[in-house]
Design a protein around this motif. Sequence first.
Motif, PDB file in Angstrom:
ATOM      1  N   ASN A  88     -21.314  51.869  11.679  1.00  0.00           N
ATOM      2  CA  ASN A  88     -20.743  53.216  11.747  1.00  0.00           C
ATOM      3  C   ASN A  88     -19.612  53.278  12.764  1.00  0.00           C
ATOM      4  N   TYR A  89     -19.842  52.685  13.914  1.00  0.00           N
ATOM      5  CA  TYR A  89     -18.836  52.739  14.978  1.00  0.00           C
ATOM      6  C   TYR A  89     -17.560  52.002  14.572  1.00  0.00           C
ATOM      7  N   THR A  90     -17.707  50.860  13.920  1.00  0.00           N
ATOM      8  CA  THR A  90     -16.530  50.078  13.541  1.00  0.00           C
ATOM      9  C   THR A  90     -15.655  50.829  12.539  1.00  0.00           C
ATOM     10  N   LEU A  91     -16.269  51.700  11.719  1.00  0.00           N
ATOM     11  CA  LEU A  91     -15.475  52.492  10.774  1.00  0.00           C
ATOM     12  C   LEU A  91     -14.913  53.751  11.429  1.00  0.00           C
ATOM     13  N   ASN A  92     -15.751  54.438  12.208  1.00  0.00           N
ATOM     14  CA  ASN A  92     -15.305  55.694  12.815  1.00  0.00           C
ATOM     15  C   ASN A  92     -14.201  55.487  13.844  1.00  0.00           C
ATOM     16  N   VAL A  93     -14.224  54.350  14.521  1.00  0.00           N
ATOM     17  CA  VAL A  93     -13.214  54.116  15.550  1.00  0.00           C
ATOM     18  C   VAL A  93     -11.824  53.990  14.924  1.00  0.00           C
ATOM     19  N   LYS A  94     -11.774  53.640  13.635  1.00  0.00           N
ATOM     20  CA  LYS A  94     -10.491  53.569  12.938  1.00  0.00           C
ATOM     21  C   LYS A  94      -9.964  54.963  12.610  1.00  0.00           C
ATOM     22  N   ILE A  95     -10.864  55.938  12.508  1.00  0.00           N
ATOM     23  CA  ILE A  95     -10.451  57.323  12.264  1.00  0.00           C
ATOM     24  C   ILE A  95      -9.911  57.930  13.548  1.00  0.00           C
ATOM     25  N   GLU A  96     -10.726  57.839  14.600  1.00  0.00           N
ATOM     26  CA  GLU A  96     -10.364  58.387  15.908  1.00  0.00           C
ATOM     27  C   GLU A  96     -11.353  57.834  16.934  1.00  0.00           C
ATOM     28  N   PRO A  97     -10.897  57.034  17.892  1.00  0.00           N
ATOM     29  CA  PRO A  97     -11.806  56.430  18.874  1.00  0.00           C
ATOM     30  C   PRO A  97     -12.694  57.440  19.599  1.00  0.00           C
ATOM     31  N   LEU A  98     -12.128  58.578  19.989  1.00  0.00           N
ATOM     32  CA  LEU A  98     -12.930  59.580  20.691  1.00  0.00           C
ATOM     33  C   LEU A  98     -14.003  60.169  19.782  1.00  0.00           C
ATOM     34  N   LEU A  99     -13.682  60.289  18.500  1.00  0.00           N
ATOM     35  CA  LEU A  99     -14.669  60.780  17.536  1.00  0.00           C
ATOM     36  C   LEU A  99     -15.841  59.809  17.447  1.00  0.00           C
TER      37      LEU A  99
END
Length: 247
Positions: free
Chosen positions: A192-203
């Motif tokens: 999950n983190y590896t995908l979400n960090v591509k959207i927005e690191p703070l998110l």
Amino acid sequence: MKDRVKRHARSMLSYAKKYYPLAFNDNLVSMPNNRKKGSILRAIALITRYLDVKNDVGLHDTFIRWLKRKEIKWKCDSHTSTYQIAKRIRLEDVISTLQGLREDIKIASTFALVTGLRTEEAMGAIASHDNLCQDGIMELFWDRRTKKANAVYCHPLLHDRLKALKGLTLNALKKYWPRHVSFQFKMLRKVNYTLNVKIEPLLAEFMQGRTGNVSMKHYFLPLLENNRQKWLETWTPVVRQILEPKV
């Protein structure tokens, strides 16, 4: 001495029969680098050597080259970062694994995958879904030193399924998972983190509850709303593939 050798042989044969499908499978890459994985590697290596001797197929050398290409080590390393392991897991393999699970486990694990919640957190959020979910966002509070509050999205394709998900307990999940899946449940959080960090690191940080105290939650909630569309565009194809696979 002979008894010890026989016990080891029986153990390796048992592992080979149970885990041979992991040969040349990326699920083997994602497994924690512990003693169990070491036993599985040795068992597969022995069975491929046996097949080489019996059929002269060169399978053992092919398996060894595959291990080197995937950077799989024989020696256990308790300090291996699970986030580094998660980077080597193919999302396609996670999807195909979840597709084959029992329906209630599939829904719960998909929820954990898209939210990044820990196992206990995900199950607690599912149990309290009707109270927590407000317009597709679930605000969560925790009483622990390292995590006080965070919020996650409730995916539209999961919303009604979560409302109907009854009877699945944390113990049932923990009992089912290792019998049917080669990687630990917590790896879903890493993916999950590896995908979400591509959207927005703070998110990515906020959804996993790494941003500090409760007051900071009020600062990051607008961030959650502002990135909702990007998050949906990223995760909807994943959720749809898991829950609605094409025949």
